[in-house]
Scaffold this motif. Structure first.
Motif, PDB file in Angstrom:
ATOM      1  N   ASP A  53       0.841  -1.190   0.000  1.00 35.09           N
ATOM      2  CA  ASP A  53       0.000   0.000   0.000  1.00 35.09           C
ATOM      3  C   ASP A  53       0.883   1.249   0.000  1.00 35.09           C
ATOM      4  N   THR A  54       1.218   1.714  -1.190  1.00 34.30           N
ATOM      5  CA  THR A  54       2.070   2.883  -1.361  1.00 34.30           C
ATOM      6  C   THR A  54       1.397   3.869  -2.307  1.00 34.30           C
ATOM      7  N   PRO A  55       1.885   5.106  -2.372  1.00 34.97           N
ATOM      8  CA  PRO A  55       1.326   6.075  -3.321  1.00 34.97           C
ATOM      9  C   PRO A  55       1.384   5.592  -4.768  1.00 34.97           C
ATOM     10  N   LEU A  56       2.390   4.763  -5.114  1.00 33.97           N
ATOM     11  CA  LEU A  56       2.506   4.251  -6.476  1.00 33.97           C
ATOM     12  C   LEU A  56       1.257   3.470  -6.874  1.00 33.97           C
ATOM     13  N   LEU A  57       0.707   2.706  -5.930  1.00 38.73           N
ATOM     14  CA  LEU A  57      -0.530   1.967  -6.204  1.00 38.73           C
ATOM     15  C   LEU A  57      -1.752   2.868  -6.112  1.00 38.73           C
ATOM     16  N   SER A  58      -1.864   3.614  -5.036  1.00 43.45           N
ATOM     17  CA  SER A  58      -3.083   4.373  -4.784  1.00 43.45           C
ATOM     18  C   SER A  58      -3.325   5.464  -5.819  1.00 43.45           C
ATOM     19  N   LYS A  59      -2.259   6.002  -6.403  1.00 42.85           N
ATOM     20  CA  LYS A  59      -2.423   7.050  -7.403  1.00 42.85           C
ATOM     21  C   LYS A  59      -2.794   6.497  -8.773  1.00 42.85           C
ATOM     22  N   ASN A  60      -2.544   5.221  -9.005  1.00 47.04           N
ATOM     23  CA  ASN A  60      -2.746   4.643 -10.335  1.00 47.04           C
ATOM     24  C   ASN A  60      -3.891   3.654 -10.425  1.00 47.04           C
ATOM     25  N   LEU A  61      -4.457   3.254  -9.283  1.00 51.13           N
ATOM     26  CA  LEU A  61      -5.523   2.254  -9.289  1.00 51.13           C
ATOM     27  C   LEU A  61      -6.718   2.765  -8.508  1.00 51.13           C
ATOM     28  N   ASP A  62      -7.928   2.427  -8.986  1.00 47.50           N
ATOM     29  CA  ASP A  62      -9.120   2.793  -8.225  1.00 47.50           C
ATOM     30  C   ASP A  62      -9.337   1.785  -7.095  1.00 47.50           C
ATOM     31  N   GLN A  63     -10.326   2.050  -6.254  1.00 44.46           N
ATOM     32  CA  GLN A  63     -10.526   1.224  -5.070  1.00 44.46           C
ATOM     33  C   GLN A  63     -10.857  -0.216  -5.435  1.00 44.46           C
ATOM     34  N   GLY A  64     -11.627  -0.393  -6.513  1.00 43.40           N
ATOM     35  CA  GLY A  64     -11.958  -1.750  -6.926  1.00 43.40           C
ATOM     36  C   GLY A  64     -10.732  -2.555  -7.301  1.00 43.40           C
ATOM     37  N   ALA A  65      -9.810  -1.920  -8.016  1.00 43.28           N
ATOM     38  CA  ALA A  65      -8.573  -2.602  -8.397  1.00 43.28           C
ATOM     39  C   ALA A  65      -7.711  -2.899  -7.186  1.00 43.28           C
ATOM     40  N   LEU A  66      -7.660  -1.943  -6.249  1.00 45.54           N
ATOM     41  CA  LEU A  66      -6.889  -2.175  -5.022  1.00 45.54           C
ATOM     42  C   LEU A  66      -7.455  -3.339  -4.221  1.00 45.54           C
TER      43      LEU A  66
END
Length: 251
Positions: free
Chosen positions: A191-204
């Motif tokens: 759980d880093t900004p690299l993921l959160s900035k590029n993926l929506d909640q469903g993808a996460l």
């Protein structure tokens, strides 16, 4: 501060955010002098300033790890600022285009290779020389779970993370008797900004569900293992690859 790394000088690439920032903070809290190196030089200096406010010795440094001359300058800066080099974490990396192999552009391939693989080679080339002058040290190269398994539409990334394992093991063999240990760490999805900035909640949520523990990892969990491997507590561990994957590769 615990003092475990008192008197030690460290470099962390990709150190301004995510996993790298967690490692830089833990090293500083344990007494190390830390060069926070990142493509975003302002963010690197901002974190270094925070570390200094907490009583640590830290400097920020802007570096493109795909440029060997910049990496050489980074290592020289650490040695000049801190009087040597003892610890290094080669964490900087990029994901690259999400394309199948036949559709991946040559430029897309080359950029990932330049950052994720060549950047680590450049790092070790100059870090090892500085560590030899400092009497030894420890290096951790940030691979991935994708250093041991495949992942569709990520051929360049997967190739680099597999390659880092061979590079790390070879360096360990070459420099063990000189007092330098080299290991690799393989995080799963963190759980880093690299993921959160590029993926929506469903993808996460979908990524979280791929881990048997049912969640994404936290940067501090990767840092804990990385700092252990850097420490004298891991003095008999070199040339190895350690997963932080919530059971991902056990499926």
């Amino acid at each position: 501060m615990t003092g475990e790394f008192k008197g030690k000088a460290a470099i962390v690439t990709g150190g301004a955010s995510g996993i790298g920032a967690a490692i830089a903070r833990e090293l500083a809290a344990s007494g190390a002098s830390v060069l926070v190196a990142d493509l975003d030089g302002e963010a690197a200096e901002a974190l270094a300033a925070q570390l200094r406010e907490s009583g640590a010795k830290a400097e920020g440094f802007a570096v493109d790890v795909a440029d060997a001359s910049q990496v050489e300058a980074m290592v020289a800066k650490a040695a000049q600022a801190f009087g040597g080099l003892h610890l290094a974490v080669n964490n900087a990396g990029i994901g690259g285009p999400a394309e199948a192999i036949a559709d991946l552009s040559l430029d897309g391939w080359r950029k990932v290779i330049d950052v994720n693989l060549n950047g680590v080679f450049y790092g070790m080339k100059y870090q090892i020389a500085a560590m030899l002058a400092s009497g030894g040290g420890s290096i951790v190269n940030m691979s991935s779970i994708l250093g041991s398994v495949g992942f569709a539409s990520a051929s360049a990334y997967v190739a680099t993370k597999h390659a880092l394992l061979g590079l790390s093991r070879t360096a360990a063999l070459e420099y063990s008797q000189a007092g330098i240990r080299v290991n690799a760490v393989g995080p799963a999805f963190i759980d880093t900004p690299l993921l959160s900035k590029n993926l929506d909640q469903g993808a996460l949520d979908g990524l979280a569900g791929q881990h048997p523990v049912g969640r994404l990892g936290r940067p501090e969990e990767v840092s804990a293992l990385t700092c252990f491997l850097l420490s004298d507590r891991a003095s008999f561990i070199t040339g190895s690859y350690h997963l932080v994957d919530g059971g991902y590769t056990s499926r």
